[in-house]
Design a protein around this motif. Sequence first.
Motif, PDB file in Angstrom:
ATOM      1  N   GLN A   1      24.554  11.716  14.870  1.00 16.96           N
ATOM      2  CA  GLN A   1      25.584  11.836  15.900  1.00 16.96           C
ATOM      3  C   GLN A   1      25.178  11.071  17.149  1.00 16.96           C
ATOM      4  O   GLN A   1      23.987  10.899  17.418  1.00 16.96           O
TER       5      GLN A   1
ATOM      6  N   VAL B   1      30.583  10.066  18.093  1.00 22.78           N
ATOM      7  CA  VAL B   1      30.756   9.676  16.690  1.00 22.78           C
ATOM      8  C   VAL B   1      29.791  10.483  15.822  1.00 22.78           C
ATOM      9  O   VAL B   1      28.715  10.886  16.277  1.00 22.78           O
ATOM     10  N   THR B   2      30.192  10.700  14.574  1.00 25.11           N
ATOM     11  CA  THR B   2      29.392  11.515  13.653  1.00 25.11           C
ATOM     12  C   THR B   2      29.411  10.914  12.251  1.00 25.11           C
ATOM     13  O   THR B   2      30.462  10.523  11.756  1.00 25.11           O
TER      14      THR B   2
ATOM     15  N   ASN C   1      40.160  10.722  18.491  1.00 28.76           N
ATOM     16  CA  ASN C   1      40.002  10.095  19.802  1.00 28.76           C
ATOM     17  C   ASN C   1      41.059  10.592  20.780  1.00 28.76           C
ATOM     18  O   ASN C   1      40.769  10.977  21.917  1.00 28.76           O
TER      19      ASN C   1
ATOM     20  N   TYR D   1      35.260   5.888   5.128  1.00 23.22           N
ATOM     21  CA  TYR D   1      35.395   5.446   6.520  1.00 23.22           C
ATOM     22  C   TYR D   1      36.855   5.067   6.764  1.00 23.22           C
ATOM     23  O   TYR D   1      37.340   4.075   6.230  1.00 23.22           O
TER      24      TYR D   1
ATOM     25  N   HIS E   1      33.099   9.532  11.074  1.00 25.11           N
ATOM     26  CA  HIS E   1      34.193  10.171  11.824  1.00 25.11           C
ATOM     27  C   HIS E   1      34.003   9.931  13.318  1.00 25.11           C
ATOM     28  O   HIS E   1      32.920  10.191  13.857  1.00 25.11           O
ATOM     29  N   ILE E   2      35.070   9.459  13.987  1.00 20.85           N
ATOM     30  CA  ILE E   2      34.920   9.096  15.400  1.00 20.85           C
ATOM     31  C   ILE E   2      35.194  10.287  16.331  1.00 20.85           C
ATOM     32  O   ILE E   2      36.045  10.236  17.218  1.00 20.85           O
ATOM     33  N   SER E   3      34.443  11.354  16.123  1.00 26.15           N
ATOM     34  CA  SER E   3      34.420  12.454  17.083  1.00 26.15           C
ATOM     35  C   SER E   3      33.027  13.067  17.054  1.00 26.15           C
ATOM     36  O   SER E   3      32.238  12.805  16.141  1.00 26.15           O
TER      37      SER E   3
ATOM     38  N   LEU F   1      34.525   3.479  20.066  1.00 26.40           N
ATOM     39  CA  LEU F   1      34.003   4.488  19.144  1.00 26.40           C
ATOM     40  C   LEU F   1      33.673   3.871  17.785  1.00 26.40           C
ATOM     41  O   LEU F   1      32.639   4.185  17.184  1.00 26.40           O
ATOM     42  N   HIS F   2      34.546   3.002  17.310  1.00 27.21           N
ATOM     43  CA  HIS F   2      34.269   2.350  16.024  1.00 27.21           C
ATOM     44  C   HIS F   2      33.067   1.414  16.122  1.00 27.21           C
ATOM     45  O   HIS F   2      32.251   1.343  15.188  1.00 27.21           O
TER      46      HIS F   2
ATOM     47  N   GLU G   1      30.530   1.847  18.058  1.00 22.27           N
ATOM     48  CA  GLU G   1      29.342   2.704  18.139  1.00 22.27           C
ATOM     49  C   GLU G   1      28.987   3.324  16.791  1.00 22.27           C
ATOM     50  O   GLU G   1      27.809   3.429  16.444  1.00 22.27           O
ATOM     51  N   ILE G   2      29.987   3.724  16.023  1.00 24.03           N
ATOM     52  CA  ILE G   2      29.660   4.368  14.745  1.00 24.03           C
ATOM     53  C   ILE G   2      29.136   3.354  13.728  1.00 24.03           C
ATOM     54  O   ILE G   2      28.240   3.655  12.939  1.00 24.03           O
TER      55      ILE G   2
END
Length: 203
Positions: free
Chosen positions: A114, A97-98, A85, A50, A72-74, A133-134, A136-137
């Motif tokens: 995802q 996020v994935t 991002n 991470y 991974h934040i995409s 994003l972080h 959420e992941i």
Amino acid sequence: MKILFLTNNKISYELFYWLRNIKDQDVIMLQEDINIHKLKEIEPDLIISYNYKYIIKKDIIDYMKKRIINLHISLLPWNRGASPNLWSFLEDTRKGVTIHLIDEGLDTGKILLQKEIIFDESKETLKSSYDKLHKEIVKLFKENWKDIKNDRIVPKPQKGVGTKHFVNDFKNIKSLITSWDINILKLKNLYKNFKGDLNDKRI
């Protein structure tokens, strides 16, 4: 369960401490480039990568037998590699996020989980979108941790060609980013003009 947690960024620490506080889990953080000798010394059941800046080599991947996951934040396959991002906005690709398995490619491994994220670009900055994003992941990981560690999620191949970027791609446009608090729409306009100037120079 012994977990090797690979990271080079403090934003990952929240998840590390959360994992470490779970009963019957021995979690070891490593920030240097992992090698096979260190791996055999630790003998982890699972590796979690991470925000880890090093490429995980084939001998490590083979030894772990598909027990290495990456956060991974995409929304893969979009924006593999560096600065996902940033490029998701500059190139108007889907965002999210994935959590995926690591293979020998650049963020090309099979997908475990995802989530697509929608942003209001008029209100977001690079920093605020990055932080979201972080958040959420980490949430996605925590909600599904029991299934992840017990191999109850069926990995799915990535679909489509997608996009990818390298560190040097960011270096080429770094001058556009005067602050991480720059508004997304403003940044996109700067990038549009920047590309226009490059095209003019080529003519």
